[in-house]
Design a protein around this motif. Structure first.
Motif, short mmCIF file in Angstrom:
data_model
loop_
_atom_site.label_atom_id
_atom_site.label_comp_id
_atom_site.label_asym_id
_atom_site.label_seq_id
_atom_site.Cartn_x
_atom_site.Cartn_y
_atom_site.Cartn_z
N ARG A 153 0.84 -1.20 0.00
CA ARG A 153 0.00 0.00 0.00
C ARG A 153 0.88 1.26 0.00
NH1 ARG A 153 -3.29 1.62 -1.10
NH2 ARG A 153 -4.88 2.32 0.36
N ALA A 154 1.99 1.20 0.72
CA ALA A 154 2.89 2.35 0.75
C ALA A 154 3.46 2.62 -0.64
CB ALA A 154 4.01 2.11 1.75
N ALA A 155 3.79 1.56 -1.37
CA ALA A 155 4.30 1.74 -2.73
C ALA A 155 3.25 2.41 -3.62
CB ALA A 155 4.72 0.40 -3.31
N SER A 156 1.97 2.01 -3.44
CA SER A 156 0.90 2.63 -4.22
C SER A 156 0.74 4.10 -3.84
CB SER A 156 -0.42 1.90 -3.97
OG SER A 156 -0.34 0.57 -4.42
N ASP A 157 0.85 4.40 -2.54
CA ASP A 157 0.74 5.78 -2.09
C ASP A 157 1.88 6.64 -2.66
OD1 ASP A 157 -1.60 5.51 -0.63
OD2 ASP A 157 -0.56 4.94 1.20
N GLU A 158 3.07 6.08 -2.71
CA GLU A 158 4.20 6.83 -3.24
C GLU A 158 3.99 7.14 -4.72
OE1 GLU A 158 9.09 6.65 -3.42
OE2 GLU A 158 7.94 4.82 -2.99
#
Length: 899
Positions: A437-442
């Motif tokens: 999810r963090a990768a998607s947010d970035e």
């Protein structure tokens, strides 16, 4: 010489009642001689009640005399007492021949009366006669006389039957309601005072009662009573759980012997019947206990844990690992599932095994956590589509990643079982999900940086802006009834999917969308805080401000659309004493104004000291929401349920607040972007003079610890879910479609997942001007630009099309007045076939459209069309909440042949 029988007060009373006519003929003092010995400890003086219509009570004195001289002396003394109408009863064991005639002359019936237990029993029950089986069972007569309650036996009249006599005795001796006695109650009795009461009975009475109970309740009762007699009554249910293993044909012989050893001296058929009864009893207890804490829940778990102990003591732990009742087997299945999580297919199979365990209906929190783990495993195994655009990101957040956030929130809280294997597996899964999810947010934050400076309605690259929600979604709903706009401040996609899922199971609302097959999503203003995004939503333009700005802007927006409107904030929603809603709000709902309502429950849970709140949401959790929905539906109003911003939760991953200078809030600041942050600038940035820095990492914050935060650039904060609820199909605007719950859940969430496919349909733009007309048909020079294509072959008919084209369907339709269009029937059949044969009512309504405005009548008509000769092809199940199509029977009845 025969022993002298004991005579009780009840026996004396019955004897005197039996001879009451003779007593009444002697109104003065009367002597009654009785063969027997008066029971020590019984009362020696009492009063005999009168017979209706006769003289009053008579005083009775009872004395026991072993000799003739004693009898004579007692009678003389009694005469001297002056008791005018008293009765002296003398019990004695003397031979009647020894009584002189002077004494006999004073005695009732001039002789020695004998107490007939059978007659006494008849009188005690007020019966005209006794069933022969009663007086032939000497033990039963004496037991009933001994067990008579203080107030006497209930007067029955007629015949005292054998069964009635046993029911009365069992009720008194065992302390149960014998008329309702069944195996469930007998098992429950064995765990309470039953063993003590049973042990107080003599062997003859125990055998008699046992024989009758076995005859009435079956051989299982024999096992219960044998265990109680052996002092193992309190373990009866637990032993029955272990005994269920006897029904397993794969159980090794040595294990069978060990199980049998727990029931010494009991016939195998009685043990099997008993274990089957225990299985049924516990299943009913589990159903009755429900997921909440209750005494029944405690009792079930105590029984099952004790069964585990007994199985372990007998060396049966391994042999009973496949049990569907033992807690050890439940824990083993949890561990199996946890170790299988790297392989989603194996984990799904393990989840099926876990759900087949009977404790799945009781330990619902553990089952829910395990289910979330499997769902996350499926999602992680699917390809990551990335975030190709801002529009795609917010759409996927609302339609899919909101479910991910929900699953992570549940899994993050852990399992109450605290099994180390499961805990480790859940922890690893959470870390993988959060990292993805963090990768998607970035990636999303990078898209935002280039998108925000130019984003407006016509240049939003397909994204719905929060300031356009009213124009795009609410304005088209102003038909016969104007909408209610409910803003759940802080509602994230995770909260929205939960609330939407619950609403989808309610038959009184139809979710709708102008974009085929998907729920709407919007992009917040920036930073994604209340004073920026909420007025932008309610005013229909990017603007910052407070409640006054929102009220004035809401009314002005709808004035431009020729509607009166009124906005209520939460402090204006509640009514006074005895009123759930403010009378002004109720009046507005009953009128013609567009009504807006702001509810703060979700946002309030993000405050300090609220750790652990706000991970799961139900309609009842949000104050006033259920009442507002009910009121809106009662007036036929559509509802737009939306938010102003989402939020991220505090997971304890930040060491403390990050340093911020200048202007800042919990998740935004001014200055220069650093690692984990993005700089946004442009006309939709309404703080920091149009330039702010927002963190996309969820573990960054600039203020003290709270339960959750908003204002940043993470997808969970920026994405705005928009749910449209219609009171009926008739309220569907042109071009809109119903949205069933099956369409709003991603495939990996369901038990039979299919590959996730990305929808690329753009959000409709709000209408700015009248579109130009476009001529129908081909252009004049089209034939010069392209070759004439070969006509495509006709696609094969679907099952639904085959059905409605069949002769049998035509015959059925001839007898149905005003049948729906065959295209609608075919579409309903095909949607059911595609779903595996089952769909919710909302899904059927969404497929049928306006043909299903009266859903009950529509379903009844489809049943008449498809249920040839009343065979159950198309049926309602699950309490009328689900439609089931028997696909094989459909093929057979309409002669479609095999696929």
């Amino acid at each position: 010489m025969a022993p002298v029988p004991l005579v009780t007060r009840a026996g004396i009373e019955s004897l005197l009642t039996q001879h009451r006519a003779a007593l009444d003929k002697q109104p003065g003092q009367c002597l009654v001689l009785v063969h027997g010995r008066y029971e020590p400890g019984e009362r020696t003086e009492f009063r005999l009640k009168p017979v209706e219509g006769k003289q009053g009570e008579r005083a009775v004195r009872v004395t026991d005399q072993p000799s003739v001289l004693g009898i004579a002396a007692e009678w003389l003394d009694y005469q001297d007492t002056g008791a005018d109408s008293g009765v002296l009863v003398v019990t004695t064991g003397v031979d009647p021949a020894e009584l002189d005639w002077d004494l006999r002359g004073h005695a009732l019936d001039t002789g020695l009366l004998r107490v007939d237990p059978v007659e006494i029993l008849r009188f005690r029950f007020g019966a005209n006669r006794l069933d022969p089986r009663v007086w032939q069972s000497g033990w039963l007569v004496q037991a009933l006389l001994d067990a008579e309650p203080t107030g006497g036996w209930p007067r029955r009249g007629g015949v005292l039957t054998y069964d009635d006599a046993l029911l009365a005795l069992i009720g008194q001796r065992l302390g149960v309601d014998a008329t309702a006695l069944d195996l469930d109650r007998l098992l429950d009795w064995s765990r309470g005072t039953g063993p003590v009461r049973w042990g107080e009975l003599d062997n003859v009475e125990r055998d008699g009662i046992s024989e009758w109970l076995v005859e009435r309740l079956g051989p299982a009762a024999e096992t219960v009573l044998t265990l109680v007699s052996a002092g193992r009554g309190r373990d009866a249910l637990a032993l029955g759980v272990v005994g269920t293993a006897l029904a397993d044909p794969s159980l090794p012989r040595e294990a069978l012997v060990s199980v049998g050893g727990l029931f010494p001296g009991i016939r195998s058929d009685a043990v099997e019947a008993f274990s089957s009864a225990v299985d049924g009893t516990l299943s009913r207890w589990i159903t009755a206990a429900g997921p909440e804490e209750s005494q029944t829940r405690h009792d079930v778990l105590a029984v099952l844990e004790r069964a585990d102990e007994l199985a372990h003591q007998a060396g049966l732990g391994e042999a009973l690992s496949g049990s569907t009742l033992l807690p050890s087997a439940w824990r083993a299945r949890l561990r199996t599932l946890a170790t299988a999580l790297p392989d989603p297919k194996a984990a799904s199979l393990a989840l099926g095994e876990l759900r087949r365990h009977r404790l799945a209906d009781l330990l619902t929190d553990q089952k829910a956590t395990a289910t979330m783990a499997v769902r996350l495993a499926r999602w992680l195994a699917a390809p990551d589509p990335g975030v190709p655009s801002v529009a795609a990101g917010v759409r996927r957040q609302v339609t899919e990643w909101g479910w991910v956030d929900y699953a992570v929130a549940v899994l993050w809280a852990g399992d109450a079982a605290t099994d180390p294997v499961s805990a480790k597996a859940y922890h690893d899964l959470c870390e993988q999900a959060v990292a993805r999810r963090a990768a998607s947010d970035e990636e999303f934050s990078r898209r935002l940086a280039s998108w925000v400076p130019h984003a407006r309605a016509q240049l939003s690259e397909g994204a719905l802006l929060i300031e356009d929600v009213l124009a795009t979604v609410a304005a088209p709903l102003t038909g016969d009834a104007v909408p209610v706009v409910i803003v759940l401040d802080g509602m994230s996609a995770s909260a929205a999917v939960q609330l939407g899922d619950e609403l989808g199971r309610r038959p009184n609302w139809l979710e709708a969308t102008p974009v085929g097959g998907t729920r709407l999503s919007a992009v917040s203003a920036f930073p994604s805080i209340t004073r920026v995004s909420r007025p932008s939503l309610l005013c229909g333009k990017p603007v910052a401000g407070g409640q006054t700005t929102e009220k004035e802007g809401f009314a002005a927006f709808w004035k431009r659309h020729h509607k009166l409107a009124r906005l209520f904030h939460e402090n204006e929603v509640g009514g006074g004493a005895g009123q759930s809603l403010n009378p002004d709000l109720v009046a507005a709902l009953a009128g013609d104004e567009v009504v807006g309502v702001v509810l703060n429950t979700i946002d309030d849970t993000l405050g300090p000291g609220r750790e652990g709140d706000g991970t799961t949401w139900r309609l009842q959790d949000i104050r006033y929401l259920n009442t507002l929905l009910t009121q809106a539906r009662s007036y036929g109003r559509p509802v737009v349920l939306t938010s102003d911003h989402g939020h991220v939760l505090e997971r304890g991953r930040a060491a403390g607040p990050s340093l911020a200078t200048g202007d800042y809030g919990a998740r935004w600041r001014t200055g220069t972007a650093a690692d984990g942050e993005v700089e946004l600038r442009g006309p939709r940035v309404l703080e920091g003079d149009g330039k702010v820095v927002l963190p996309w990492r969820e573990d960054l914050r600039y203020t003290q610890k709270r339960a959750g935060y908003h204002g940043g650039a993470a997808l969970a904060e920026v994405s705005i879910p928009v749910l449209v609820l219609l009171p009926s199909v008739d309220a569907l605007p042109d071009g809109w479609a119903g949205l069933a719950s099956e369409q709003t859940t991603p495939s990996w969430w369901r038990d039979t997942p299919e590959p996730v496919t990305e929808t690329t349909t753009s959000v409709p733009k709000p209408s700015r001007k009248k579109p130009k007309s476009v001529p129908d048909g081909p252009g004049l020079f089209d034939h010069l630009l392209t070759d004439t294509p070969e006509p495509a072959p006709a696609p094969p008919r679907s099952i639904g099309q085959e059905v409605v084209k069949s002769k049998i369907f035509g015959s059925q339709k001839a007898f149905v007045r005003r049948a729906p269009d065959v295209e609608v029937i075919a579409a309903v059949i095909d949607s059911l076939v595609e779903a595996g044969g089952k769909l919710s009512l909302a899904a059927i309504a969404a497929t049928a459209g306006k043909a299903a405005r009266n859903i009950d009548g529509f379903l009844a008509t489809v049943q008449r069309l498809l249920n040839v000769e009343s065979y159950p092809v198309f049926e309602l199940i699950d309490g009328g909440r689900t439609v089931e199509l028997n696909i094989e029977l459909l093929r057979t009845q309409f002669q479609l042949g095999k696929p």
